[in-house]
Design a protein around this motif. Sequence first.
Motif, PDB file in Angstrom:
ATOM      1  N   CYS A   1       0.853  -1.189   0.000  1.00  0.00           N
ATOM      2  CA  CYS A   1       0.000   0.000   0.000  1.00  0.00           C
ATOM      3  C   CYS A   1       0.886   1.235   0.000  1.00  0.00           C
ATOM      4  CB  CYS A   1      -0.854   0.049   1.261  1.00  0.00           C
ATOM      5  SG  CYS A   1      -2.045  -1.257   1.415  1.00  0.00           S
ATOM      6  N   ARG A   2       0.459   2.273  -0.662  1.00  0.00           N
ATOM      7  CA  ARG A   2       1.194   3.533  -0.669  1.00  0.00           C
ATOM      8  C   ARG A   2       0.458   4.596   0.135  1.00  0.00           C
ATOM      9  NH1 ARG A   2       5.731   1.546  -1.256  1.00  0.00           N
ATOM     10  NH2 ARG A   2       6.167   0.605  -3.250  1.00  0.00           N
ATOM     11  N   ASP A   3      -0.750   4.287   0.537  1.00  0.00           N
ATOM     12  CA  ASP A   3      -1.556   5.251   1.278  1.00  0.00           C
ATOM     13  C   ASP A   3      -1.837   4.717   2.678  1.00  0.00           C
ATOM     14  OD1 ASP A   3      -1.898   6.868  -1.037  1.00  0.00           O
ATOM     15  OD2 ASP A   3      -3.402   5.448  -1.734  1.00  0.00           O
ATOM     16  N   ALA A   4      -2.179   5.627   3.576  1.00  0.00           N
ATOM     17  CA  ALA A   4      -2.610   5.215   4.912  1.00  0.00           C
ATOM     18  C   ALA A   4      -4.055   4.761   4.833  1.00  0.00           C
ATOM     19  CB  ALA A   4      -2.470   6.381   5.882  1.00  0.00           C
ATOM     20  N   TRP A   5      -4.521   4.001   5.814  1.00  0.00           N
ATOM     21  CA  TRP A   5      -5.883   3.518   5.803  1.00  0.00           C
ATOM     22  C   TRP A   5      -6.793   4.477   6.528  1.00  0.00           C
ATOM     23  CZ3 TRP A   5      -5.698   2.385  10.984  1.00  0.00           C
ATOM     24  CH2 TRP A   5      -4.464   1.973  11.471  1.00  0.00           C
ATOM     25  N   SER A   6      -8.048   4.171   6.544  1.00  0.00           N
ATOM     26  CA  SER A   6      -9.087   5.067   7.014  1.00  0.00           C
ATOM     27  C   SER A   6      -8.979   5.373   8.513  1.00  0.00           C
ATOM     28  CB  SER A   6     -10.444   4.423   6.733  1.00  0.00           C
ATOM     29  OG  SER A   6     -11.464   5.200   7.252  1.00  0.00           O
ATOM     30  N   PRO A   7      -9.165   6.638   8.897  1.00  0.00           N
ATOM     31  CA  PRO A   7      -9.138   7.011  10.325  1.00  0.00           C
ATOM     32  C   PRO A   7     -10.211   6.304  11.159  1.00  0.00           C
ATOM     33  CG  PRO A   7      -9.033   8.974   8.943  1.00  0.00           C
ATOM     34  CD  PRO A   7      -9.302   7.797   8.035  1.00  0.00           C
ATOM     35  N   GLU A   8     -11.305   5.851  10.519  1.00  0.00           N
ATOM     36  CA  GLU A   8     -12.349   5.135  11.257  1.00  0.00           C
ATOM     37  C   GLU A   8     -11.842   3.809  11.818  1.00  0.00           C
ATOM     38  OE1 GLU A   8     -13.288   6.046   7.765  1.00  0.00           O
ATOM     39  OE2 GLU A   8     -13.643   8.001   8.677  1.00  0.00           O
ATOM     40  N   TRP A   9     -10.731   3.339  11.306  1.00  0.00           N
ATOM     41  CA  TRP A   9     -10.168   2.073  11.772  1.00  0.00           C
ATOM     42  C   TRP A   9      -9.457   2.230  13.119  1.00  0.00           C
ATOM     43  CZ3 TRP A   9      -7.736  -1.323   7.396  1.00  0.00           C
ATOM     44  CH2 TRP A   9      -8.665  -1.467   6.362  1.00  0.00           C
ATOM     45  N   ILE A  10      -9.225   3.460  13.546  1.00  0.00           N
ATOM     46  CA  ILE A  10      -8.493   3.730  14.783  1.00  0.00           C
ATOM     47  C   ILE A  10      -9.451   3.694  15.972  1.00  0.00           C
ATOM     48  CG2 ILE A  10      -7.104   5.454  16.022  1.00  0.00           C
ATOM     49  CD1 ILE A  10      -5.698   4.177  13.637  1.00  0.00           C
TER      50      ILE A  10
ATOM     51  N   GLU B   1      -2.317   5.205  13.492  1.00  0.00           N
ATOM     52  CA  GLU B   1      -2.951   5.935  12.404  1.00  0.00           C
ATOM     53  C   GLU B   1      -1.909   6.421  11.406  1.00  0.00           C
ATOM     54  OE1 GLU B   1      -6.142   9.512  11.585  1.00  0.00           O
ATOM     55  OE2 GLU B   1      -5.523   9.081  13.633  1.00  0.00           O
ATOM     56  N   GLY B   2      -2.180   6.179  10.125  1.00  0.00           N
ATOM     57  CA  GLY B   2      -1.302   6.634   9.054  1.00  0.00           C
ATOM     58  C   GLY B   2      -0.223   5.653   8.644  1.00  0.00           C
ATOM     59  N   GLU B   3       0.011   4.596   9.430  1.00  0.00           N
ATOM     60  CA  GLU B   3       1.044   3.633   9.066  1.00  0.00           C
ATOM     61  C   GLU B   3       0.519   2.695   7.976  1.00  0.00           C
ATOM     62  OE1 GLU B   3       3.797   3.236  13.015  1.00  0.00           O
ATOM     63  OE2 GLU B   3       2.033   1.943  12.916  1.00  0.00           O
ATOM     64  N   ARG B   4       1.359   2.456   6.974  1.00  0.00           N
ATOM     65  CA  ARG B   4       0.999   1.573   5.875  1.00  0.00           C
ATOM     66  C   ARG B   4       1.328   0.133   6.269  1.00  0.00           C
ATOM     67  NH1 ARG B   4       4.679   2.788   1.625  1.00  0.00           N
ATOM     68  NH2 ARG B   4       6.038   3.152   3.383  1.00  0.00           N
ATOM     69  N   PHE B   5       0.592  -0.808   5.659  1.00  0.00           N
ATOM     70  CA  PHE B   5       0.838  -2.212   5.950  1.00  0.00           C
ATOM     71  C   PHE B   5       0.659  -3.046   4.703  1.00  0.00           C
ATOM     72  CE2 PHE B   5      -3.666  -1.629   6.578  1.00  0.00           C
ATOM     73  CZ  PHE B   5      -4.224  -2.752   5.980  1.00  0.00           C
ATOM     74  N   GLN B   6       1.129  -4.273   4.778  1.00  0.00           N
ATOM     75  CA  GLN B   6       0.994  -5.234   3.691  1.00  0.00           C
ATOM     76  C   GLN B   6       0.668  -6.581   4.315  1.00  0.00           C
ATOM     77  OE1 GLN B   6       4.637  -6.135   1.607  1.00  0.00           O
ATOM     78  NE2 GLN B   6       3.534  -6.606  -0.268  1.00  0.00           N
ATOM     79  N   CYS B   7      -0.246  -7.328   3.689  1.00  0.00           N
ATOM     80  CA  CYS B   7      -0.569  -8.683   4.137  1.00  0.00           C
ATOM     81  C   CYS B   7       0.134  -9.671   3.210  1.00  0.00           C
ATOM     82  CB  CYS B   7      -2.075  -8.920   4.118  1.00  0.00           C
ATOM     83  SG  CYS B   7      -2.964  -7.919   5.320  1.00  0.00           S
ATOM     84  N   LEU B   8       0.869 -10.578   3.787  1.00  0.00           N
ATOM     85  CA  LEU B   8       1.587 -11.610   3.057  1.00  0.00           C
ATOM     86  C   LEU B   8       0.917 -12.938   3.368  1.00  0.00           C
ATOM     87  CD1 LEU B   8       5.092 -10.374   4.199  1.00  0.00           C
ATOM     88  CD2 LEU B   8       4.035  -9.963   1.971  1.00  0.00           C
TER      89      LEU B   8
END
Length: 192
Positions: A52-61, A117-124
């Motif tokens: 991912c190059r973007d952060a995810w939604s603030p609602e997830w926090i 909040e704002g950290e990008r992640f990847q699922c492997l």
Amino acid sequence: MAPGTKRAAPGVDRGSAATGVGQIAGLGLAARGGRGAWAVAWRGGRRAGRPCRDAWSPEWIDYNGHMNVAYYSMAFDKSSDVIFDDVLGVGGAYAEQLKMGPMILQQQIHFVGELLEGERFQCLWQLLDWDSKRLHFFGEMKNLEDGTTAAYTETMGMNVDLVKRRSAPYPDWAQARIEALGVGVHLSRATQ
């Protein structure tokens, strides 16, 4: 679960034993990293085979300032759609057309870090084992900011006939794709 068969499947290039990279015919996708590993990322409904190059939604926090536990499950689930839809061909269109689909029988999530909040992640994802009806996957959620692991998941899914509501074998073409993804991954079994 009994190991999958090791027959050659039509339309599947088993790849090099040295690289562990095979090609699944007609998909233009390769299992990268060998041993059945597949890297996928998901954000806001977009699917990609890259981080991912973007952060995810603030609602997830949540009120603790990190991603709420429910969204870890959703992120793992949505990232696995890439495997089921694009790699194996047994996702949404498969369910609609053939009235069959994979259902998760069991999932365990181990939270070993946190995503702020704002950290990008990847699922492997890695296919650990399979048979004609079941798929056993291991997933890892990596924090792309610092390279740490945020969570692990292990899932057991089964193909289900959606009319009869009973387990059913995957079609031969799907089993060939599963085998291609899982080439070389079967774990040795303890003898009694």
